[in-house]
Design a protein around this motif. Structure first.
Motif, short mmCIF file in Angstrom:
data_model
loop_
_atom_site.label_atom_id
_atom_site.label_comp_id
_atom_site.label_asym_id
_atom_site.label_seq_id
_atom_site.Cartn_x
_atom_site.Cartn_y
_atom_site.Cartn_z
N LEU A 220 0.85 -1.21 0.00
CA LEU A 220 0.00 0.00 0.00
C LEU A 220 0.88 1.26 0.00
CD1 LEU A 220 -2.76 1.43 0.37
CD2 LEU A 220 -2.50 1.14 2.82
N ASN A 221 1.90 1.25 0.85
CA ASN A 221 2.78 2.42 0.94
C ASN A 221 3.44 2.71 -0.40
OD1 ASN A 221 2.19 2.62 3.62
ND2 ASN A 221 4.09 1.71 4.35
N SER A 222 3.89 1.66 -1.09
CA SER A 222 4.64 1.92 -2.32
C SER A 222 3.71 2.53 -3.38
CB SER A 222 5.35 0.66 -2.82
OG SER A 222 4.40 -0.22 -3.31
N LEU A 223 2.41 2.21 -3.32
CA LEU A 223 1.48 2.80 -4.30
C LEU A 223 1.24 4.29 -4.03
CD1 LEU A 223 -0.86 -0.28 -4.43
CD2 LEU A 223 0.31 0.72 -6.40
N ARG A 224 1.51 4.70 -2.80
CA ARG A 224 1.31 6.11 -2.45
C ARG A 224 2.43 7.01 -2.99
NH1 ARG A 224 0.37 6.10 3.83
NH2 ARG A 224 -0.46 8.19 3.49
N LYS A 225 3.41 6.38 -3.61
CA LYS A 225 4.51 7.18 -4.19
C LYS A 225 4.08 7.84 -5.50
CE LYS A 225 8.03 4.44 -1.94
NZ LYS A 225 8.98 3.36 -1.95
N ALA A 226 2.96 7.35 -6.08
CA ALA A 226 2.54 7.86 -7.39
C ALA A 226 1.96 9.27 -7.27
CB ALA A 226 1.48 6.92 -7.97
N ASP A 227 2.07 10.00 -8.37
CA ASP A 227 1.42 11.32 -8.47
C ASP A 227 0.59 11.31 -9.74
OD1 ASP A 227 0.68 13.91 -8.06
OD2 ASP A 227 2.55 14.79 -8.82
#
Ligand code: BJ8
Length: 425
Positions: A220-227
């Protein structure tokens, strides 16, 4: 709520009118803060359901577990190793510490200038509104900050079975030895409570359950890196909060299902906020349910939260336990090694935390850091000044906020947060 749970709450000794009032405030706050968000992922409906049943179905499940002979252990800190609890087929739950309750009663037992988190734990107990603390067969306190450490002396007189774990204050070899000795003592206490002898196979199973939960959160955290970011900080925080309550297998499955959906969003370039929205990293004290004030302020002021350097967040969930050992001793060592990396501000000195906040700032493509401390929390308040200076020396814009659980300072906080976000733009 899907059923009438009044009899169950009554049997736990809850004060029903006070509990009704709490649920009403909680329900309203949830509706205004979470349900008002636009374009939420469908997978969040599971978490909406969990929160709607947080004092209902989940408590019933725990009571069913107890009826089947399993033990429930309550905790206030991420240093309490869930792997050991799971290894004994027991269940660990985080105890409610995110809202003010029965403050007048609390201040008869604790100094007024105690942090809101500690007061909240006492308030839920004294106000008889927490079904978790009433269901627990054992409650684990930990000698972390002075406030918690000393307040457990008083809590001991209020609950049936308080077990206090000592914790090191330095990241030295003596500190590690203390943590190891305390985890062994805790394992023995859990064995005594449950009647289960914890061997290597059981430890492996416990490690596997908790590692799976952490891996799902890492995804989940790694997906929050997207913009644009595919999920709001509020919803991600909620997932991190539910981590402490839910059945771990079901939680892991639900987070992974949510991530499947978020991956598609990222591929399509879809987000909850427009691309280019200022990205904030939150750093500081843990935010337990229903402490949503600061995240709500940030996300209603033109910013979005992309990560939490917090125990209800990445400080609590990063690093897996190495499961390659084959003996109970090797696996216990691995559990100690994993937890010894937690960079709580009770450690002195604590350079790892600054390092981690910097790494997170870069890794999550953040634009600024908001450092959040609870009033009267000495460890995080003391650390906030050097942390802010060090971050600013690295050209990382930082805003330091100090608050509590009341709503009195919302206007003032919002003005400061809006000005900070404006500056990031
Ligand atoms: S490992 S952060 S969960 S101790 S806010 S009670 S520090 S005065 S919560 Fe914590 Fe474990 Fe550390 Fe994490 Fe004290 Fe501060 Fe209050 Fe706090």
């Amino acid at each position: 709520m899907s059923q009438d749970y009044r009899k169950m709450w009554e049997s736990l000794g809850l004060d029903l009118p006070a509990h009704d009032a709490l649920l009403e405030v909680l329900g309203k706050g949830y509706k205004d803060i979470f349900m008002a968000q636009e374009n939420r992922p469908k997978g969040m409906s599971y978490f909406d359901f969990v929160i709607s049943e947080v004092h209902g179905l989940r408590v019933k499940e725990l009571l069913d577990e107890k009826a089947a002979g399993r033990k429930i252990i309550g905790s206030f800190c991420v240093f309490v190793p869930e792997e050991i609890v799971r290894a004994a087929d027991a269940t660990l739950v985080g105890l409610c510490t995110g809202a003010d309750f029965a403050t007048e009663e609390v201040e008869k037992l604790l100094p007024r200038n105690t942090c809101a988190l500690i007061k909240s734990a006492f308030g839920f107990k004294l106000g008889k509104v927490c079904p978790y603390i009433e269901s627990a067969d054992m409650i684990v306190g930990e000698n972390t900050c002075d406030g918690k450490k000393k307040s457990y002396e008083t809590l001991n007189g209020l609950v049936k079975y308080l077990y206090v774990m000592d914790l090191p204050q330095t990241k030295s070899s003596q500190g590690r030895a203390l943590l190891k000795a305390e985890y062994i003592r805790f394992k023995e206490e859990v064995e005594k409570l449950t009647g289960v002898k914890i061997d290597a196979a059981r430890l492996k199973k416990g490690i596997e359950i908790v590692n799976s939960k952490r891996k799902a959160i890492h995804r989940l955290n790694s997906l929050r890196k997207a913009d644009p970011v595919p999920i709001s900080g509020l919803d991600a925080l909620l997932a991190n909060q539910v981590y402490f309550y839910d059945d771990p297998g079901r939680f892991t499955k639900s987070i992974n299902a949510l991530c499947d959906e978020l991956e598609k969003r990222v591929q399509k370039g879809e987000g909850v906020f427009p691309k280019g929205t200022p990205r904030i990293l939150l750093s500081g004290c843990p935010m337990a349910v229903p402490n949503w004030k600061v995240p709500w302020i940030i996300e209603s002021s033109g910013g979005t939260i992309v990560g939490e350097e917090s125990c209800v967040g990445e400080r609590g969930t990063r690093n897996l336990v190495d499961d390659s050992g084959s003996t109970a001793e090797e696996l216990m060592d691995a559990i100690v090694d994993r937890h010894f990396q937690i960079d709580c501000a009770i450690f002195t000195p604590n350079p790892d935390r600054l390092q981690h906040a910097t790494e997170m700032f870069r890794g999550y493509n953040a634009n600024g850091i908001i450092h959040y401390s609870l009033q009267f929390c000495q460890p995080y308040l003391m650390e906030s000044i050097p942390v802010e200076k060090a971050l600013e020396a690295k050209n990382i814009p930082t805003l330091r906020v100090e608050t509590d659980y009341s709503m009195e300072d919302v206007g003032q906080l919002k003005t400061r947060v809006e000005a900070f976000i404006e500056q990031l733009k």
